[in-house]
Write a protein that holds these residues in place. Structure first.
Motif, PDB file in Angstrom:
ATOM      1  N   PHE A 117       4.182   8.538 -10.191  1.00 33.46           N
ATOM      2  CA  PHE A 117       3.352   7.865  -9.197  1.00 33.46           C
ATOM      3  C   PHE A 117       4.066   7.735  -7.859  1.00 33.46           C
ATOM      4  CE2 PHE A 117       1.929   3.886  -7.117  1.00 33.46           C
ATOM      5  CZ  PHE A 117       0.618   4.239  -6.866  1.00 33.46           C
ATOM      6  N   ILE A 118       3.345   8.119  -6.762  1.00 34.28           N
ATOM      7  CA  ILE A 118       3.882   8.076  -5.405  1.00 34.28           C
ATOM      8  C   ILE A 118       3.206   6.931  -4.650  1.00 34.28           C
ATOM      9  CG2 ILE A 118       4.329   9.391  -3.300  1.00 34.28           C
ATOM     10  CD1 ILE A 118       3.758  11.950  -4.965  1.00 34.28           C
ATOM     11  N   GLN A 119       3.995   6.019  -4.144  1.00 34.31           N
ATOM     12  CA  GLN A 119       3.454   4.863  -3.429  1.00 34.31           C
ATOM     13  C   GLN A 119       2.778   5.255  -2.119  1.00 34.31           C
ATOM     14  OE1 GLN A 119       6.022   1.355  -3.122  1.00 34.31           O
ATOM     15  NE2 GLN A 119       7.639   2.557  -4.105  1.00 34.31           N
ATOM     16  N   GLY A 120       1.874   4.372  -1.674  1.00 30.74           N
ATOM     17  CA  GLY A 120       1.284   4.502  -0.353  1.00 30.74           C
ATOM     18  C   GLY A 120       2.020   3.650   0.663  1.00 30.74           C
ATOM     19  N   GLY A 121       1.402   3.515   1.842  1.00 30.98           N
ATOM     20  CA  GLY A 121       2.006   2.712   2.902  1.00 30.98           C
ATOM     21  C   GLY A 121       2.017   3.397   4.249  1.00 30.98           C
ATOM     22  N   GLY A 122       1.210   4.448   4.413  1.00 22.84           N
ATOM     23  CA  GLY A 122       1.081   5.091   5.709  1.00 22.84           C
ATOM     24  C   GLY A 122       2.338   5.790   6.181  1.00 22.84           C
ATOM     25  N   PHE A 123       3.255   6.116   5.264  1.00 20.54           N
ATOM     26  CA  PHE A 123       4.559   6.700   5.606  1.00 20.54           C
ATOM     27  C   PHE A 123       5.347   5.774   6.526  1.00 20.54           C
ATOM     28  CE2 PHE A 123       1.880  10.535   4.791  1.00 20.54           C
ATOM     29  CZ  PHE A 123       2.500  10.928   3.615  1.00 20.54           C
ATOM     30  N   ALA A 124       4.928   4.500   6.589  1.00 22.49           N
ATOM     31  CA  ALA A 124       5.596   3.502   7.418  1.00 22.49           C
ATOM     32  C   ALA A 124       6.221   2.400   6.571  1.00 22.49           C
ATOM     33  CB  ALA A 124       4.601   2.879   8.400  1.00 22.49           C
ATOM     34  N   ALA A 125       5.784   2.266   5.339  1.00 24.81           N
ATOM     35  CA  ALA A 125       6.283   1.246   4.427  1.00 24.81           C
ATOM     36  C   ALA A 125       5.970   1.700   3.008  1.00 24.81           C
ATOM     37  CB  ALA A 125       5.616  -0.105   4.706  1.00 24.81           C
ATOM     38  N   LEU A 126       6.523   0.987   2.033  1.00 23.30           N
ATOM     39  CA  LEU A 126       6.185   1.227   0.638  1.00 23.30           C
ATOM     40  C   LEU A 126       5.279   0.083   0.198  1.00 23.30           C
ATOM     41  CD1 LEU A 126       9.662   2.381  -0.741  1.00 23.30           C
ATOM     42  CD2 LEU A 126       7.716   3.803  -0.026  1.00 23.30           C
ATOM     43  N   SER A 127       3.984   0.386   0.074  1.00 25.45           N
ATOM     44  CA  SER A 127       3.004  -0.676  -0.127  1.00 25.45           C
ATOM     45  C   SER A 127       2.676  -0.937  -1.595  1.00 25.45           C
ATOM     46  CB  SER A 127       1.709  -0.339   0.620  1.00 25.45           C
ATOM     47  OG  SER A 127       1.138   0.859   0.118  1.00 25.45           O
ATOM     48  N   ASN A 128       3.230  -0.161  -2.506  1.00 25.13           N
ATOM     49  CA  ASN A 128       2.995  -0.374  -3.942  1.00 25.13           C
ATOM     50  C   ASN A 128       4.327  -0.533  -4.673  1.00 25.13           C
ATOM     51  OD1 ASN A 128       0.982   2.138  -3.033  1.00 25.13           O
ATOM     52  ND2 ASN A 128      -0.049   0.338  -3.868  1.00 25.13           N
ATOM     53  N   PRO A 129       5.175  -1.444  -4.200  1.00 26.50           N
ATOM     54  CA  PRO A 129       6.530  -1.505  -4.752  1.00 26.50           C
ATOM     55  C   PRO A 129       6.583  -2.048  -6.167  1.00 26.50           C
ATOM     56  CG  PRO A 129       6.179  -3.355  -3.281  1.00 26.50           C
ATOM     57  CD  PRO A 129       4.961  -2.474  -3.166  1.00 26.50           C
ATOM     58  N   ASN A 130       7.409  -1.408  -6.974  1.00 25.58           N
ATOM     59  CA  ASN A 130       7.793  -1.948  -8.278  1.00 25.58           C
ATOM     60  C   ASN A 130       6.607  -2.230  -9.201  1.00 25.58           C
ATOM     61  OD1 ASN A 130      10.387  -1.916  -7.156  1.00 25.58           O
ATOM     62  ND2 ASN A 130      10.267  -4.057  -6.525  1.00 25.58           N
ATOM     63  N   TYR A 131       5.597  -1.352  -9.148  1.00 20.75           N
ATOM     64  CA  TYR A 131       4.524  -1.477 -10.130  1.00 20.75           C
ATOM     65  C   TYR A 131       5.119  -1.348 -11.533  1.00 20.75           C
ATOM     66  CZ  TYR A 131       0.473  -1.274  -6.962  1.00 20.75           C
ATOM     67  OH  TYR A 131      -0.492  -1.550  -6.020  1.00 20.75           O
ATOM     68  N   ASN A 132       4.605  -2.142 -12.442  1.00 22.22           N
ATOM     69  CA  ASN A 132       5.092  -2.147 -13.815  1.00 22.22           C
ATOM     70  C   ASN A 132       4.261  -1.167 -14.638  1.00 22.22           C
ATOM     71  OD1 ASN A 132       5.719  -2.740 -16.517  1.00 22.22           O
ATOM     72  ND2 ASN A 132       6.136  -4.878 -16.043  1.00 22.22           N
ATOM     73  N   GLY A 133       4.883  -0.090 -15.087  1.00 23.80           N
ATOM     74  CA  GLY A 133       4.171   0.945 -15.828  1.00 23.80           C
ATOM     75  C   GLY A 133       3.817   0.572 -17.252  1.00 23.80           C
ATOM     76  N   SER A 134       4.262  -0.600 -17.705  1.00 27.70           N
ATOM     77  CA  SER A 134       4.015  -0.980 -19.102  1.00 27.70           C
ATOM     78  C   SER A 134       2.529  -1.037 -19.433  1.00 27.70           C
ATOM     79  CB  SER A 134       4.650  -2.339 -19.397  1.00 27.70           C
ATOM     80  OG  SER A 134       6.040  -2.305 -19.183  1.00 27.70           O
ATOM     81  N   GLY A 135       1.730  -1.532 -18.473  1.00 20.79           N
ATOM     82  CA  GLY A 135       0.299  -1.641 -18.736  1.00 20.79           C
ATOM     83  C   GLY A 135      -0.361  -0.298 -18.968  1.00 20.79           C
ATOM     84  N   LEU A 136       0.010   0.695 -18.161  1.00 21.96           N
ATOM     85  CA  LEU A 136      -0.545   2.039 -18.344  1.00 21.96           C
ATOM     86  C   LEU A 136      -0.070   2.653 -19.659  1.00 21.96           C
ATOM     87  CD1 LEU A 136      -0.568   4.005 -14.944  1.00 21.96           C
ATOM     88  CD2 LEU A 136      -2.461   3.636 -16.519  1.00 21.96           C
ATOM     89  N   VAL A 137       1.205   2.444 -19.978  1.00 25.17           N
ATOM     90  CA  VAL A 137       1.724   2.969 -21.242  1.00 25.17           C
ATOM     91  C   VAL A 137       0.918   2.390 -22.408  1.00 25.17           C
ATOM     92  CG1 VAL A 137       3.707   3.000 -22.799  1.00 25.17           C
ATOM     93  CG2 VAL A 137       4.047   3.376 -20.349  1.00 25.17           C
TER      94      VAL A 137
END
Length: 536
Positions: A117-137
């Motif tokens: 997974f690649i975060q968004g943020g307009g190439f100006a910030a990281l707007s989806n930091p540290n999402y926890n993948g446990s839920g998807l797993v």
């Protein structure tokens, strides 16, 4: 063997940390009997000192057992104003990666599908930091491995100029993404993942990154991934090196480096706090005001060989199964709520796309910025929604429509979605179904790092398993239908010719297939036709 596995699971449940041995370091994370995770691992060397503005390098060898139980620092964003301090938990040393895997898969050396997974943020910030993948797993029935990571943004990742081209490296944020992807290819088997079954995904600028990776090096397929899912893929202004020179010149002037003989060496030598104090947004050439986002990938003739529209129209893209899609009201969180006149609406659009001609703006005016499309919302200007509709279709919705059509025409499986889940509060305020709000359904509201709408725990809770069923099915089988929730409708492909423009309409208890309306098709056909002229 079975007894040993059971004993290992019990040991992990009692708190013993899982250990992975890579060729440069050994990391231990933390586990439950169900999920193991390793967070804050280095996938590249710290991009500091002489490595500032350089492409990512291999991580250094580390002796001893390294902790992988705390997230690494986030990459530094573009500042909101001059002399702003670096936000807490952010640093220039930020190239870290996280892995979430079923504990049993890790212990048994399984070979599960991987979601990168690649975060968004307009190439100006990281707007989806540290999402926890446990839920998807867990939503996959413990049948996938999830990877998240940081990449450089703003000038640290996307500063471009003749000086950078000759003395450093262009598009380092994208190169960070490729470095992380190659790290996964090399090491993911040690976590229970299949290096030959990697599906990339991302939202907003992360969705744009998906399109950049699909068309990287003119569509050269290096076997790094076998599927892609882009959520609200952004098609912003993309400049070449010469057109980007202004941003470099302004930065060296603001920092005083213009008075030195070697401006690039001066920028590299600045303390990061000095550099960050001048890391601000300024207008694009020809624009009346500041854009939302100043930095983006640069056409370098190599990694990014042309504008995104051009590359895909020329067939220069990797042919793998894809998902593209958008939200109903992509523009409402971007356009100033107080937009009260046509002039203000036009100025906002011009700030983002300064190459838009007068004739093109007149056409935009006729399609969107007329009194028939004004709506009244509390504390909002009457032209907020018309401008939002224009910007949302121009930058997000219509590019997604075009990508689906391009893939369908190439004979590659392509699915498209229209996310239309209604949150009562956002709907009342006029925001509607906002940009990337679907991340709350894909990841689950308990596993994102931002505050989800309350309705995802109440009236919209039922949409979460439906969406997770489609996404995890696509990750596992390259088809969103194979493992979908049994009660959810079949998600048909986009189609081609007379059977084109089919997409799934995602709304709580009302999910179904729909066809893009003739009116939206007509608007998109025009916006797509001017995309290259707008440098998208």
């Amino acid at each position: 063997m079975l007894a040993l596995l059971c004993l290992s699971l019990v040991s992990l449940a009692l708190g013993r940390s899982p250990v992975v041995h890579l060729n440069y370091a050994s990391y231990h994370g933390r586990s439950t009997s169900e999920i193991s995770q390793w967070v804050g691992m280095r996938y590249a060397a710290a991009p500091v000192g002489d490595l500032r503005f350089e492409g990512p390098q291999d991580p250094p060898v580390a002796t001893g057992l390294q902790q992988a139980t705390q997230h690494g620092a986030l990459c530094i964003p573009v500042a909101g104003k001059r002399n702003a301090a670096i936000p807490s938990n952010h640093a220039e040393d930020c190239l870290f990666i996280d892995v979430y895997a079923p504990t049993e898969a890790y212990l048994s050396n399984a070979s599960l599908p991987v979601y990168f997974f690649i975060q968004g943020g307009g190439f100006a910030a990281l707007s989806n930091p540290n999402y926890n993948g446990s839920g998807l797993v867990q939503a996959s029935g413990n049948n996938i491995v999830v990877v998240t990571f940081n990449y450089r943004v703003g000038p640290y990742g996307f500063l471009a100029s003749e000086e950078i081209e000759q003395g450093a490296s262009l598009n380092n944020g994208l190169k960070d993404q490729l470095k992380a992807l190659k790290w996964v290819k090399k090491h993911i088997s040690k976590f229970g993942g299949n290096p030959d079954h990697i599906v990339i995904g991302g939202d907003s600028a992360g969705g744009a990154s998906v399109t950049f990776l699909l068309s990287a090096y003119g569509g050269r397929d290096e076997g790094l991934f076998i599927g892609a899912a882009a959520e609200s893929q952004s098609f912003g202004t993309v400049l070449n090196v010469a057109e980007s020179q202004f941003s470099y010149n302004r930065l060296v002037t603001r920092t005083g480096c213009n008075e030195t003989e070697n401006t690039l060496e001066c920028l590299r030598g600045l303390d990061v706090s000095e550099l960050q104090s001048e890391n601000i947004v300024t207008p694009l050439p020809g624009a009346p005001g500041n854009p939302l986002y100043l930095y983006s990938p640069t056409i370098d003739g190599d990694l990014v060989q042309d504008h995104t529209y051009t590359l895909f129209q020329q067939g220069k893209f990797i042919k793998v199964p894809v998902i593209f899609g958008d939200d109903t009201n992509e523009g409402t969180i971007f356009v100033p709520v107080g937009t009260s006149s046509v002039g203000q609406a036009e100025e906002f659009i011009k700030d983002q796309f300064p190459s838009m001609s007068k004739d093109q703006m007149i056409k935009i005016h006729k399609m969107y910025l007329n009194k028939n499309q004004t709506k009244e919302f509390p504390n909002a200007g009457p032209y907020w929604r018309p401008a939002s509709n224009a910007y949302g279709e121009l930058r997000y919705i219509c590019p997604g429509v075009h990508m689906s059509s391009i893939y369908a025409a190439a004979g590659v499986p392509s699915w498209n979605y229209h996310y239309a889940v209604l949150d009562p509060d956002d709907d009342t305020k006029g925001f509607g179904t906002t940009h990337t709000v679907e991340v709350n359904a894909i990841w689950g509201p308990d596993y994102v790092s931002t505050n989800p709408p309350d309705s995802y725990y109440t009236s919209n809770a039922a949409i979460v398993p439906v969406v997770q069923g489609y996404w995890t099915s696509f990750i596992r089988s390259l088809n969103p239908n194979t493992h979908r929730v049994a009660s959810s409708p079949r998600w048909r492909t986009w189609g081609d010719g007379d059977d084109a423009y089919n997409r799934i309409f995602l709304r709580t208890n009302h999910t179904r297939m729909e066809k893009v309306s003739d009116e939206q098709q007509e608007r998109c056909n025009y916006l797509i036709s001017i995309g290259v002229e707008l440098r998208q």
